[in-house]
Design an enzyme around this catalytic site. Structure first.
Site, PDB file in Angstrom:
ATOM      1  N   GLY A   1      35.703  35.843  40.851  1.00  0.00           N
ATOM      2  CA  GLY A   1      36.981  35.132  40.844  1.00  0.00           C
ATOM      3  C   GLY A   1      36.971  33.824  40.074  1.00  0.00           C
TER       4      GLY A   1
ATOM      5  N   GLY B   1      48.629  44.130  33.798  1.00  0.00           N
ATOM      6  CA  GLY B   1      47.772  44.094  34.994  1.00  0.00           C
ATOM      7  C   GLY B   1      48.139  42.912  35.860  1.00  0.00           C
ATOM      8  CB  ALA B   2      50.256  42.351  38.569  1.00  0.00           C
ATOM      9  N   GLY B   3      46.584  41.819  38.831  1.00  0.00           N
ATOM     10  CA  GLY B   3      45.545  41.694  39.855  1.00  0.00           C
ATOM     11  C   GLY B   3      45.078  40.255  39.964  1.00  0.00           C
ATOM     12  CB  THR B   4      41.763  38.911  40.972  1.00  0.00           C
ATOM     13  OG1 THR B   4      41.730  39.856  42.049  1.00  0.00           O
ATOM     14  CG2 THR B   4      41.168  37.613  41.424  1.00  0.00           C
ATOM     15  N   GLY B   5      43.277  38.542  38.096  1.00  0.00           N
ATOM     16  CA  GLY B   5      43.401  37.795  36.850  1.00  0.00           C
ATOM     17  C   GLY B   5      44.848  37.719  36.370  1.00  0.00           C
TER      18      GLY B   5
ATOM     19  CE  LYS C   1      35.093  37.425  50.487  1.00  0.00           C
ATOM     20  NZ  LYS C   1      34.242  37.969  49.489  1.00  0.00           N
TER      21      LYS C   1
ATOM     22  CB  CYS D   1      31.252  44.560  41.271  1.00  0.00           C
ATOM     23  SG  CYS D   1      32.070  43.350  42.266  1.00  0.00           S
TER      24      CYS D   1
ATOM     25  CB  CYS E   1      30.190  35.411  44.498  1.00  0.00           C
ATOM     26  SG  CYS E   1      31.139  36.781  45.157  1.00  0.00           S
TER      27      CYS E   1
END
Ligand SMILES: Cc1cc2nc3c(=O)[nH]c(=O)nc-3n(C[C@H](O)[C@H](O)[C@H](O)COP(=O)(O)OP(=O)(O)OC[C@H]3O[C@@H](n4cnc5c(N)ncnc54)[C@H](O)[C@@H]3O)c2cc1C
Length: 423
Positions: free
Chosen positions: A322, A8-12, A390, A161, A355
């Site tokens: 995040g 997985g190459a997302g936000t994490g 943001k 979410c 957030c």
């Protein structure tokens, strides 16, 4: 030499790869596997859905940037994890052996939980993915051309979410106001949360009062404890529950456009591993972010199992934001490094929720330390600075990911901005 695979190459996953490589150096191999060849900055997807951003603004090709840091990239979906043999089976036929696996696969967007929901053949939109957000924008343009209508925004049962649902409602409202046509559209917020501002967190500070007031000031009606049961073209069926879990009212809501965040589950390849996950397919981890059964599997991000903050009449989950994800990543990188160096892993993350939610021309920020009440810090504030922050974070995060920097950004900037110096 060990082989660490990040799935997985997302936000994490992306920060995990950079941080891992920086920590371990070239003495160990780091490989990232992702089903798509591009990274998307998920928090900007609501802006794509109103045309404030395009795909090219918020995505970039993964391989080129990982290669600069000597991190291998494989673009393929993982279809099976053989946790006993420490082997991944990929959709393109490859098998990949690992010494340590970091699962960062995010959520399976489980539209099927509600009949007729979702962008693939269903009747509701999503902003969880850039392709979904583009579909929402196409429909939004048609609605603008029509000139009037009813827009429903909200979250389905088992969503975890809620920030992006509020964000999208206020962003659409701001966009319609900018166009001078807000008076032509009715808007309703429909959510599985037990009350406005619950956010899957049992509320944060005065999030209930503030968000109710914002919805009122922006002429939006709402239905909470909303169990959406079915969606047909132009019609949403919603059972409104009482706090005791009894039926309060049945609604049949006619709509012209709807964006409903779906239920989240774990992705199939992960959920299928015997003993790895909870019943909804989220990876069970201990405080080290390591799976208790398969000790060479760590996990971070939306894919991990954390209990809901409290039971709600309509099921809701707790969000993983995040800051929390970044903290999980740092924890597991240190722990894998310790294991490789023959030391006992000991680094724990924080389950604190921080957030920034954009509201189009203003925004709301919350800090919940810890995530589960009672809390040391429960802070919810609104201001134009959040909208500006943001935008700044979007640029900063994308720049950071292209640069391959593993430097944490949430701790240093968001907390400082909020005047919180100690956690
Ligand atoms: C619309 C939206 C807005 C949000 N905004 C914010 C925000 O403003 N601030 C905040 O703190 N949090 C926000 N969040 C929450 C959270 O930060 C994001 O969901 C974040 O992207 C989660 O990161 P992740 O790495 O867990 O999953 P993701 O970023 O979703 O990454 C998962 C990756 O794994 C890949 N993958 C999945 N299965 C496989 C497989 N079988 N094989 C190969 N690859 C696979 C996917 O393609 C994806 O690239 C938002 C969430 C949503 C949905």
């Amino acid at each position: 030499m060990a082989h660490i695979v990040i799935l997985g190459a997302g936000t994490g996953g992306m920060p995990a790869a950079y941080e891992m490589k920086e920590m371990l150096g070239n003495g160990h191999d780091v490989t990232v596997i992702n089903e798509r060849d591009y990274f998307q900055f998920v928090p900007s997807n609501p802006w794509v859905a109103v045309g404030w951003r395009t795909r090219s603004d918020i995505t970039f090709p993964i391989e080129k940037y990982l290669a600069k840091k000597n991190i291998k990239f494989i673009c393929s979906r993982c279809d099976k994890i053989d946790a006993v043999e420490s082997t991944l089976h990929l959709a393109d036929g490859q098998t990949v052996k690992y010494d340590y696996l970091v699962i960062a696969t995010g959520p399976k967007l489980f539209f099927q939980e509600v009949e007729g929901a979702g962008p693939h053949g269903g009747h509701t939109h999503s902003v969880c993915d850039v392709t979904h957000a583009e579909g929402a924008y196409a429909d939004y343009q048609k609605l603008l051309a029509k000139g009037s209508g009813h827009i429903i925004v909200g979250a389905m049962p088992f969503a975890s979410c809620f920030g992006p649902a509020y964000e999208f409602a206020f962003i659409v409202d701001a966009d319609l106001r900018k166009r001078g046509v807000r008076n032509k559209f009715k808007m309703t917020y429909v959510s599985s949360e037990p009350y406005i501002g619950h956010l899957g967190l049992g509320g944060v500070g005065d999030s209930k009062g503030m968000l109710e007031s914002e919805l009122r000031n922006h002429h939006m009606q709402w239905i909470t404890n909303a169990k959406t049961t079915k969606v047909e073209a132009g019609k949403m069926f919603v059972t409104e529950m009482t706090n005791k879990g009894e039926v309060e009212k049945e609604h049949e809501l006619a709509f012209d456009m709807a964006m409903m965040l779906p239920a989240f589950k774990g992705v199939d390849a992960v959920a299928a591993v015997e003993g790895l996950c909870n019943p909804r397919g989220f990876v069970i981890v201990d405080e080290l972010h390591r799976n208790p059964k398969y000790k060479n599997i760590y996990a971070a991000g939306v894919c991990i199992a954390i209990p809901p903050v409290e039971a709600t009449p309509v099921p809701t989950g707790a969000p993983k934001t995040g800051y929390m994800i970044e903290s999980m990543v740092t924890s597991l990188v240190h722990n894998i490094a310790d294991e490789l160096n023959g030391k006992e892993p000991h680094t724990t993350g924080t389950w604190n929720a921080i957030c920034l939610a954009d509201m189009g021309d203003t925004g709301a920020a919350f800090v919940a330390l810890p995530q589960i009440p009672p809390r040391n810090v429960a802070w919810f504030k609104k201001g134009k600075w959040v909208h500006m922050a943001k935008i700044a974070f979007e640029k900063y995060f994308i720049r950071k990911m292209k640069k391959g920097s593993s430097e944490p950004f949430y701790e240093k900037s968001i907390l400082k901005m909020m005047g919180i110096t100690r956690i």
